[in-house]
Design an enzyme around this catalytic site. Sequence first.
Site, short mmCIF file in Angstrom:
data_model
loop_
_atom_site.label_atom_id
_atom_site.label_comp_id
_atom_site.label_asym_id
_atom_site.label_seq_id
_atom_site.Cartn_x
_atom_site.Cartn_y
_atom_site.Cartn_z
N CYS A 29 54.78 97.47 -51.44
CA CYS A 29 54.55 96.14 -50.84
C CYS A 29 53.11 95.63 -50.94
CB CYS A 29 54.97 96.08 -49.36
SG CYS A 29 56.68 96.49 -49.07
N ASP A 30 52.17 96.43 -51.41
CA ASP A 30 50.79 95.95 -51.46
C ASP A 30 50.04 96.56 -52.64
OD1 ASP A 30 48.66 94.37 -50.62
OD2 ASP A 30 47.90 95.87 -49.22
#
Length: 216
Positions: free
Chosen positions: A40-41
């Site tokens: 997610c990042d």
Amino acid sequence: MSLEKLLDHTGLLRVEQAAPLIAGIARGLAAAHAAGVIHCDIKPANILLGRDGAIKVTDFGIARSIMRHTANIQGTFGTPGYLPPEALGSAEFTPAADLFGVGAMFYELLAGSPPHTGRTAQETLVKTVTEPAVPVRERNKSVPPAIDELIQGLLEKDPAKRRPVTAAELADALDIMSGRNGWRWTPPPALSGGTPSKPDVSELTTAAIPMGPAVS
């Protein structure tokens, strides 16, 4: 050293360095996805590089379980410039979203900045959703057409169209391309020399911007 700090030293990387490096990052993500975790990042600050050639994907602080990604997610988290359009337009965040982040990072390694940038985080997010990325070859003529095409696929706004199906598929494609061209990842001079030290954990504190209520 983080990839972000390496880029501070080098500005950008040659394609013969960048392609095998991205392949190694994709292998790490493939292992995470196989374990049911979406990062997610994905961004340069969350990649650690060792003097021995090690490539590590770090900071899973906002990672989500693949089994839960469609349930009870009320907010979007990540770093503008690396977040995929589908995560900004809906609650869905799948392994393909991590591949968009890889594409944005690959682009940055070869062009010196991510494909979508703005004066504010909001402007960057709007550009990510509404504007096509300028082909990386227009910013760096030394990038081979095959790499340019691969990056354009990773940055496809609709994940069902041209993005690789899996991180393992991306790694395989880059491994084949690197093998044919004799490309291999070797630690740049900025990583060599000096006394080994502990990683600077301060740089691993995510600069992610929460948008909406936190996920429990």
